[in-house]
Design a protein around this motif. Structure first.
Motif, PDB file in Angstrom:
ATOM      1  N   GLU A 100      30.615  32.350 -18.008  1.00 43.34           N
ATOM      2  CA  GLU A 100      30.601  33.131 -19.513  1.00 43.34           C
ATOM      3  C   GLU A 100      29.652  32.733 -19.627  1.00 43.34           C
ATOM      4  OE1 GLU A 100      34.964  34.718 -20.383  1.00 43.34           O
ATOM      5  OE2 GLU A 100      35.205  33.578 -18.955  1.00 43.34           O
ATOM      6  N   VAL A 101      29.297  33.840 -20.402  1.00 43.58           N
ATOM      7  CA  VAL A 101      28.456  33.926 -21.669  1.00 43.58           C
ATOM      8  C   VAL A 101      28.787  33.990 -23.164  1.00 43.58           C
ATOM      9  CG1 VAL A 101      26.028  34.598 -22.596  1.00 43.58           C
ATOM     10  CG2 VAL A 101      26.389  34.589 -19.936  1.00 43.58           C
ATOM     11  N   ASP A 102      28.884  32.256 -23.782  1.00 42.88           N
ATOM     12  CA  ASP A 102      29.425  32.235 -25.126  1.00 42.88           C
ATOM     13  C   ASP A 102      28.563  31.456 -25.850  1.00 42.88           C
ATOM     14  OD1 ASP A 102      31.717  33.495 -24.817  1.00 42.88           O
ATOM     15  OD2 ASP A 102      32.693  31.630 -23.818  1.00 42.88           O
ATOM     16  N   PRO A 153      42.652  32.193 -17.405  1.00 41.35           N
ATOM     17  CA  PRO A 153      42.028  33.632 -17.683  1.00 41.35           C
ATOM     18  C   PRO A 153      40.298  33.818 -17.799  1.00 41.35           C
ATOM     19  CG  PRO A 153      42.667  33.000 -19.713  1.00 41.35           C
ATOM     20  CD  PRO A 153      42.704  31.646 -19.063  1.00 41.35           C
ATOM     21  N   ASP A 154      39.783  34.690 -17.143  1.00 36.42           N
ATOM     22  CA  ASP A 154      38.561  34.682 -17.173  1.00 36.42           C
ATOM     23  C   ASP A 154      37.706  36.132 -16.973  1.00 36.42           C
ATOM     24  OD1 ASP A 154      38.861  35.529 -14.502  1.00 36.42           O
ATOM     25  OD2 ASP A 154      38.328  33.272 -13.636  1.00 36.42           O
ATOM     26  N   GLY A 155      37.056  36.327 -17.645  1.00 29.41           N
ATOM     27  CA  GLY A 155      36.209  38.160 -17.150  1.00 29.41           C
ATOM     28  C   GLY A 155      35.904  38.453 -16.012  1.00 29.41           C
ATOM     29  N   THR A 161      29.736  39.788 -19.849  1.00 32.01           N
ATOM     30  CA  THR A 161      29.407  38.557 -20.118  1.00 32.01           C
ATOM     31  C   THR A 161      30.206  37.549 -19.063  1.00 32.01           C
ATOM     32  OG1 THR A 161      31.595  38.598 -21.460  1.00 32.01           O
ATOM     33  CG2 THR A 161      29.663  38.146 -22.656  1.00 32.01           C
ATOM     34  N   THR A 162      30.678  38.215 -18.037  1.00 32.61           N
ATOM     35  CA  THR A 162      30.765  37.665 -16.954  1.00 32.61           C
ATOM     36  C   THR A 162      30.086  37.896 -15.674  1.00 32.61           C
ATOM     37  OG1 THR A 162      33.213  36.755 -18.056  1.00 32.61           O
ATOM     38  CG2 THR A 162      32.672  36.495 -15.253  1.00 32.61           C
ATOM     39  N   PRO A 163      28.472  37.448 -15.713  1.00 34.18           N
ATOM     40  CA  PRO A 163      27.907  38.361 -15.098  1.00 34.18           C
ATOM     41  C   PRO A 163      27.706  38.527 -13.399  1.00 34.18           C
ATOM     42  CG  PRO A 163      26.576  36.842 -16.109  1.00 34.18           C
ATOM     43  CD  PRO A 163      28.041  36.996 -16.118  1.00 34.18           C
ATOM     44  N   HIS A 176      48.236  44.810 -21.629  1.00 32.34           N
ATOM     45  CA  HIS A 176      48.499  43.991 -20.316  1.00 32.34           C
ATOM     46  C   HIS A 176      50.391  44.801 -19.505  1.00 32.34           C
ATOM     47  CE1 HIS A 176      44.567  42.054 -21.842  1.00 32.34           C
ATOM     48  NE2 HIS A 176      44.026  42.404 -20.648  1.00 32.34           N
ATOM     49  N   GLY A 177      51.006  44.168 -20.979  1.00 33.37           N
ATOM     50  CA  GLY A 177      52.343  44.209 -20.770  1.00 33.37           C
ATOM     51  C   GLY A 177      52.365  42.318 -20.216  1.00 33.37           C
ATOM     52  N   ASN A 178      53.525  43.273 -19.193  1.00 34.52           N
ATOM     53  CA  ASN A 178      54.778  41.310 -19.758  1.00 34.52           C
ATOM     54  C   ASN A 178      54.325  41.011 -18.055  1.00 34.52           C
ATOM     55  OD1 ASN A 178      55.351  40.570 -22.346  1.00 34.52           O
ATOM     56  ND2 ASN A 178      56.462  41.779 -22.152  1.00 34.52           N
ATOM     57  N   ARG A 179      54.298  42.351 -16.942  1.00 37.22           N
ATOM     58  CA  ARG A 179      54.173  42.087 -15.533  1.00 37.22           C
ATOM     59  C   ARG A 179      52.433  42.220 -15.292  1.00 37.22           C
ATOM     60  NH1 ARG A 179      57.834  40.899 -12.708  1.00 37.22           N
ATOM     61  NH2 ARG A 179      57.405  42.320 -10.190  1.00 37.22           N
ATOM     62  N   VAL A 180      52.204  41.170 -15.423  1.00 32.89           N
ATOM     63  CA  VAL A 180      50.970  40.702 -15.231  1.00 32.89           C
ATOM     64  C   VAL A 180      50.311  40.199 -14.024  1.00 32.89           C
ATOM     65  CG1 VAL A 180      48.727  40.169 -16.362  1.00 32.89           C
ATOM     66  CG2 VAL A 180      49.834  40.966 -17.930  1.00 32.89           C
ATOM     67  N   LEU A 181      50.346  41.176 -13.181  1.00 34.48           N
ATOM     68  CA  LEU A 181      49.779  40.956 -11.615  1.00 34.48           C
ATOM     69  C   LEU A 181      48.144  39.479 -11.211  1.00 34.48           C
ATOM     70  CD1 LEU A 181      50.547  40.660  -8.800  1.00 34.48           C
ATOM     71  CD2 LEU A 181      48.639  42.868  -8.591  1.00 34.48           C
ATOM     72  N   ALA A 182      49.042  38.252 -11.198  1.00 35.04           N
ATOM     73  CA  ALA A 182      47.756  37.274 -10.926  1.00 35.04           C
ATOM     74  C   ALA A 182      47.000  37.974  -9.673  1.00 35.04           C
ATOM     75  CB  ALA A 182      48.181  36.094 -10.573  1.00 35.04           C
ATOM     76  N   PHE A 183      45.650  37.651 -10.318  1.00 36.53           N
ATOM     77  CA  PHE A 183      44.679  37.258  -9.012  1.00 36.53           C
ATOM     78  C   PHE A 183      44.191  36.255  -9.843  1.00 36.53           C
ATOM     79  CE2 PHE A 183      41.093  38.752  -7.496  1.00 36.53           C
ATOM     80  CZ  PHE A 183      40.987  39.299  -6.165  1.00 36.53           C
ATOM     81  N   ILE A 184      43.742  35.139  -7.901  1.00 34.77           N
ATOM     82  CA  ILE A 184      43.096  33.887  -9.006  1.00 34.77           C
ATOM     83  C   ILE A 184      41.194  34.227  -8.195  1.00 34.77           C
ATOM     84  CG2 ILE A 184      43.214  31.525  -8.007  1.00 34.77           C
ATOM     85  CD1 ILE A 184      45.634  32.758  -9.606  1.00 34.77           C
ATOM     86  N   SER A 185      40.819  33.615  -8.974  1.00 40.17           N
ATOM     87  CA  SER A 185      39.701  34.220  -8.983  1.00 40.17           C
ATOM     88  C   SER A 185      38.305  33.453  -8.420  1.00 40.17           C
ATOM     89  CB  SER A 185      38.577  35.811  -9.898  1.00 40.17           C
ATOM     90  OG  SER A 185      39.280  34.384 -11.176  1.00 40.17           O
ATOM     91  N   PRO A 186      36.947  33.553  -8.396  1.00 39.60           N
ATOM     92  CA  PRO A 186      36.356  32.161  -8.027  1.00 39.60           C
ATOM     93  C   PRO A 186      35.943  31.607  -9.509  1.00 39.60           C
ATOM     94  CG  PRO A 186      35.499  33.939  -7.334  1.00 39.60           C
ATOM     95  CD  PRO A 186      36.934  34.761  -7.126  1.00 39.60           C
ATOM     96  N   PHE A 187      35.862  30.561  -9.597  1.00 38.73           N
ATOM     97  CA  PHE A 187      35.094  29.795 -11.585  1.00 38.73           C
ATOM     98  C   PHE A 187      33.889  31.202 -10.699  1.00 38.73           C
ATOM     99  CE2 PHE A 187      32.167  27.673 -13.294  1.00 38.73           C
ATOM    100  CZ  PHE A 187      32.675  28.187 -15.052  1.00 38.73           C
ATOM    101  N   CYS A 188      33.236  31.769 -12.592  1.00 39.20           N
ATOM    102  CA  CYS A 188      32.668  32.463 -12.968  1.00 39.20           C
ATOM    103  C   CYS A 188      31.820  31.889 -14.291  1.00 39.20           C
ATOM    104  CB  CYS A 188      32.491  33.928 -12.968  1.00 39.20           C
ATOM    105  SG  CYS A 188      31.181  34.925 -12.580  1.00 39.20           S
TER     106      CYS A 188
END
Length: 254
Positions: A221-223, A188-190, A117-119, A207-219
């Protein structure tokens, strides 16, 4: 078979695509630009340099057939028990890990989780995410998120007595400060999540509690149907690397 990448780690992309969808019926195979929505995620994974195998986890023979046509591997059909409206991601992930161990001898060490849903992902950005997680051995996973356009720290809660208050303060004047004075918040996104098999097998979490942050561009999603229509307009207006790939390799659906 899963090949090891340059870091000696086995990795696959896994795309969950169940049949049921209330907001947009059959959204995973609904046509966008002449191709099923899931084909875009399969294409993105196939164009990502460090991913050698693309697996779709689905409860639908129809989705399975379409996914195979666009280059994905569908080695199993997901049980209905793990494909309900409220089934957590952990259900399909653990099912896949167990299937790999039972039928292929071992599971891949990393699962690149791509929601269909995040194509409109950029494979080069996905490669960046994969490279990033190797820098942090203590990370329990990597998750993508994009900056929130408006700080929620400026938002209101409505109290039981009918009056507004802030999320973190009762000082309503403080909420009128410029947005630059508030912490940056990420949505958070897909775009891409990267999961660690060993961590999942030894915990109750994916996922746990040591979630590495990756900053993505806006994309987007289909809801909803409106989301779908806006994405289709975006593809028609701006084009897409993924749509170009699909057109070069597959005939459009009717």
């Amino acid at each position: 078979m899963v090949r090891e990448n340059g870091c000696g780690v086995s990795m696959i992309a896994i795309i969950p695509a169940r049949d049921g969808s209330k907001g947009v019926p059959k959204k995973n195979i609904r046509l966008m630009g002449g191709y099923p929505l899931i084909a875009y995620s399969i294409a993105a994974a196939r164009l990502t340099k460090q991913i050698d195998r693309v697996v779709v986890s689905t409860d639908s023979e129809e989705i399975a057939e379409i996914s195979r046509h666009y280059g994905a591997d569908v080695p199993f059909i997901r049980p209905q028990a793990y494909a309900q409206d409220r089934s957590p991601d952990r259900d399909f992930v653990v099912h896949a890990i167990r299937w790999f161990e039972e039928h292929e001898g071992k599971a891949p060490e990393l699962l690149v989780h791509l929601r269909p849903t995040t194509p409109l992902r950029d494979p080069a950005i996905m490669d960046q995410a994969i490279k990033e997680i190797f820098k942090y051995p203590d990370a329990t996973c990597l998750r993508s998120a994009h900056p929130c356009p408006e700080s929620p720290f400026k938002w209101f809660l409505k109290k039981d007595d009918g009056f507004f208050t802030g999320l973190q303060t009762d000082d309503m004047d403080a909420l009128n400060r410029p947005r630059q004075m508030f912490p940056t918040v990420y949505v958070p996104d897909g775009y891409v999540d990267i999961l660690k098999t060993d961590f999942i097998k030894n915990s109750d979490s994916i996922h746990g509690n040591r979630v590495l942050a990756f900053i993505s561009p806006f994309c987007r999603e289909v809801d909803t149907i409106e989301d779908f229509e806006m994405l289709e307009f975006q593809v028609q207006r701006e084009g897409s690397l993924l749509l170009t790939y699909l057109k070069e390799n597959f005939s459009p659906e009717e």
